[in-house]
Design an enzyme around this catalytic site. Structure first.
Site, PDB file in Angstrom:
ATOM      1  N   LYS A   1     -23.985 -41.972 -54.410  1.00  0.00           N
ATOM      2  CA  LYS A   1     -25.232 -41.424 -53.874  1.00  0.00           C
ATOM      3  C   LYS A   1     -26.437 -42.155 -54.470  1.00  0.00           C
ATOM      4  O   LYS A   1     -27.398 -42.455 -53.769  1.00  0.00           O
ATOM      5  CB  LYS A   1     -25.313 -39.919 -54.137  1.00  0.00           C
ATOM      6  CG  LYS A   1     -24.379 -39.122 -53.244  1.00  0.00           C
ATOM      7  CD  LYS A   1     -24.455 -37.639 -53.529  1.00  0.00           C
ATOM      8  CE  LYS A   1     -23.522 -36.858 -52.625  1.00  0.00           C
ATOM      9  NZ  LYS A   1     -23.392 -35.458 -53.048  1.00  0.00           N
TER      10      LYS A   1
ATOM     11  N   LYS B   1     -14.243 -44.932 -37.345  1.00  0.00           N
ATOM     12  CA  LYS B   1     -14.191 -43.490 -37.593  1.00  0.00           C
ATOM     13  C   LYS B   1     -15.528 -42.857 -37.177  1.00  0.00           C
ATOM     14  O   LYS B   1     -16.588 -43.393 -37.522  1.00  0.00           O
ATOM     15  CB  LYS B   1     -13.953 -43.257 -39.096  1.00  0.00           C
ATOM     16  CG  LYS B   1     -13.884 -41.795 -39.449  1.00  0.00           C
ATOM     17  CD  LYS B   1     -14.044 -41.531 -40.941  1.00  0.00           C
ATOM     18  CE  LYS B   1     -14.445 -40.095 -41.125  1.00  0.00           C
ATOM     19  NZ  LYS B   1     -15.101 -39.723 -42.308  1.00  0.00           N
TER      20      LYS B   1
ATOM     21  N   LYS C   1     -21.522 -39.339 -38.952  1.00  0.00           N
ATOM     22  CA  LYS C   1     -22.960 -39.350 -38.710  1.00  0.00           C
ATOM     23  C   LYS C   1     -23.621 -40.559 -39.374  1.00  0.00           C
ATOM     24  O   LYS C   1     -24.648 -41.042 -38.910  1.00  0.00           O
ATOM     25  CB  LYS C   1     -23.623 -38.036 -39.129  1.00  0.00           C
ATOM     26  CG  LYS C   1     -23.477 -37.662 -40.582  1.00  0.00           C
ATOM     27  CD  LYS C   1     -24.205 -36.340 -40.853  1.00  0.00           C
ATOM     28  CE  LYS C   1     -23.911 -35.790 -42.226  1.00  0.00           C
ATOM     29  NZ  LYS C   1     -22.534 -35.275 -42.382  1.00  0.00           N
TER      30      LYS C   1
HETATM   31  P1  ADP Z   1     -19.655 -37.388 -41.569  1.00  0.00           P
HETATM   32  O1  ADP Z   1     -18.646 -38.490 -41.780  1.00  0.00           O
HETATM   33  O2  ADP Z   1     -20.171 -37.365 -40.180  1.00  0.00           O
HETATM   34  O3  ADP Z   1     -20.760 -37.399 -42.611  1.00  0.00           O
HETATM   35  P2  ADP Z   1     -18.720 -35.163 -43.078  1.00  0.00           P
HETATM   36  O4  ADP Z   1     -18.377 -36.049 -44.227  1.00  0.00           O
HETATM   37  O5  ADP Z   1     -19.904 -34.256 -43.196  1.00  0.00           O
HETATM   38  O6  ADP Z   1     -18.869 -36.051 -41.756  1.00  0.00           O
HETATM   39  O7  ADP Z   1     -17.424 -34.353 -42.682  1.00  0.00           O
HETATM   40  C1  ADP Z   1     -17.302 -32.967 -42.600  1.00  0.00           C
HETATM   41  C2  ADP Z   1     -15.855 -32.649 -42.290  1.00  0.00           C
HETATM   42  O8  ADP Z   1     -15.454 -33.237 -41.036  1.00  0.00           O
HETATM   43  C3  ADP Z   1     -14.884 -33.215 -43.322  1.00  0.00           C
HETATM   44  O9  ADP Z   1     -13.876 -32.262 -43.556  1.00  0.00           O
HETATM   45  C4  ADP Z   1     -14.296 -34.449 -42.666  1.00  0.00           C
HETATM   46  O10 ADP Z   1     -12.999 -34.685 -43.125  1.00  0.00           O
HETATM   47  C5  ADP Z   1     -14.326 -34.096 -41.192  1.00  0.00           C
HETATM   48  N1  ADP Z   1     -14.540 -35.324 -40.385  1.00  0.00           N
HETATM   49  C6  ADP Z   1     -15.686 -36.013 -40.274  1.00  0.00           C
HETATM   50  N2  ADP Z   1     -15.548 -37.077 -39.441  1.00  0.00           N
HETATM   51  C7  ADP Z   1     -14.268 -37.067 -39.006  1.00  0.00           C
HETATM   52  C8  ADP Z   1     -13.487 -37.911 -38.125  1.00  0.00           C
HETATM   53  N3  ADP Z   1     -14.033 -38.968 -37.508  1.00  0.00           N
HETATM   54  N4  ADP Z   1     -12.207 -37.582 -37.916  1.00  0.00           N
HETATM   55  C9  ADP Z   1     -11.649 -36.508 -38.508  1.00  0.00           C
HETATM   56  N5  ADP Z   1     -12.319 -35.684 -39.362  1.00  0.00           N
HETATM   57  C10 ADP Z   1     -13.610 -35.941 -39.611  1.00  0.00           C
END
Ligand code: ADP
Ligand code: TRP
Length: 318
Positions: free
Chosen positions: A111, A190, A193
């Site tokens: 971070k 993948k 966001k």
């Molecule tokens: P981002 O990658 O968009 O920042 P987060 O890290 O906030 O998403 O993820 C929140 C939850 O959603 C976590 O449990 C993560 O494992 C799941 N998740 C996020 N993106 C994916 C994806 N592309 N495929 C499967 N699970 C995902």
């Protein structure tokens, strides 16, 4: 079995969050004896210093989770900041947490590298997370891979405390969601966001359409056979389908569906699948959210207060 999960109030929910986190969590909620689900707004303060943004994000997060099927009758839902014991326990835990443990945290370093201010709050973030979990004697905490180290730290802190002051905390099990389905984003990486390749669950229909129409494809001609195994449109579409339906769709790809038509089909499936959730999302008022969160905070506080009595006894504060 007590299951606990918590989410940062950040960003618009996307399809990856839905299939990777919401669906498995909803299932766990069904199987558990007690389930806690909260929005970690105190953690959010380590990165958000705009009150209007935080205020809106807290509500939005609750609205999204309620619409996506979290049931406040089955899960105790609340804001972390509404249960003061989280901060109180964090302090006590910080007095047994070795500096070295926190210094090894990868997430802190990541971070800071990304430009987030290196504050004491960011550094001690894992201690607050340990308090979140230990306060409720959670047996199981399902998280993504990126949170594994934080959970191991929670276990270390709990064991250290138990060693010094006697058995007080349940040592939680780490359940890593191996992401059975890694949902691909519109660019084939993948969905995340941070990559700007998401398809949102809620909000404007046009934005969803635009995202779906923007999914990458190769340069095959309209009528050429397409390979479902490598096609991003197909990989996303099949998440919504049964095995038989997915096989039928794969045949259409092989016999040469045009990519434009494949995207339209996906869009229709998408809107149909999320129709009820989207309607629910639009119908949840701020007052509904306040009610759910108030009730949840009361229930959580009762548990947290009892635990703090035990902790204070153990350390000699009462
Ligand atoms: P981002 O990658 O968009 O920042 P987060 O890290 O906030 O998403 O993820 C929140 C939850 O959603 C976590 O449990 C993560 O494992 C799941 N998740 C996020 N993106 C994916 C994806 N592309 N495929 C499967 N699970 C995902
Ligand atoms: N650190 C977690 C994340 O960024 C959020 C979190 C805070 C959490 N406290 C928790 C997750 C307790 C599970 C249990 O996703």
């Amino acid at each position: 079995m007590k299951v606990l999960s918590a989410m940062q109030p950040s960003g618009t929910l996307h399809l990856g969050n839905y299939f990777g986190s919401m669906v498995p969590n909803r299932e766990l909620q069904e199987q558990s004896d007690a389930s806690y689900f909260f929005i970690v707004d105190l953690h959010a303060l380590t990165t958000v210093h705009d009150p209007a943004v935080l205020r809106a994000a807290r509500r939005d997060a609750v609205r999204d989770y309620l619409a996506a099927g979290f049931d406040p009758e089955k899960s105790i839902m609340f804001f972390q900041s509404a249960v003061l014991e989280h901060s109180e326990l964090m302090w006590i835990l910080s007095t047994v947490t070795p500096m070295g443990l926190l210094e090894r945290a990868v997430s802190y370093k990541d971070k800071v590298e990304k430009g987030i201010d290196a504050t004491a709050g960011l550094f001690t973030y894992p201690v607050l997370m340990a308090a979140d979990i230990l306060l409720y004697d959670a047996d199981l905490v399902p998280v993504g891979k990126d949170q594994k180290q934080h959970l191991e730290m929670t276990r270390d802190i709990a064991m250290k405390f138990n060693n010094i002051f006697g058995e007080t905390f349940t040592i939680p099990d780490v359940q890593i969601q191996e992401m059975v389905a890694v949902v691909p984003g519109t660019d084939g990486q993948k969905m995340s966001k941070s990559y700007g390749n998401t398809i949102p669950l809620f909000g404007d229909e046009k934005a969803i359409k635009k995202a779906i129409m923007g999914i990458v494809t190769d340069s095959k001609d309209m009528n050429d056979p397409k390979d479902p195994e490598t096609c991003v449109i197909y990989k996303i579409h099949q998440l919504f389908l049964s095995v038989d339906e997915a096989e039928a769709l794969a045949d259409e790809y092989r016999s040469g569906i045009a990519y434009g038509d494949a995207k339209k089909k996906l869009f229709e499936t998408y809107m149909d699948y999320f129709k009820d959730m989207r309607e629910k999302h639009a119908s949840i008022s701020d007052a509904d959210i306040d009610d759910v969160m108030e009730k949840g905070a009361e229930q959580a506080s009762a548990v947290a207060k009892a635990k703090m009595e035990q902790v204070k006894q153990a350390v000699g504060l009462i």
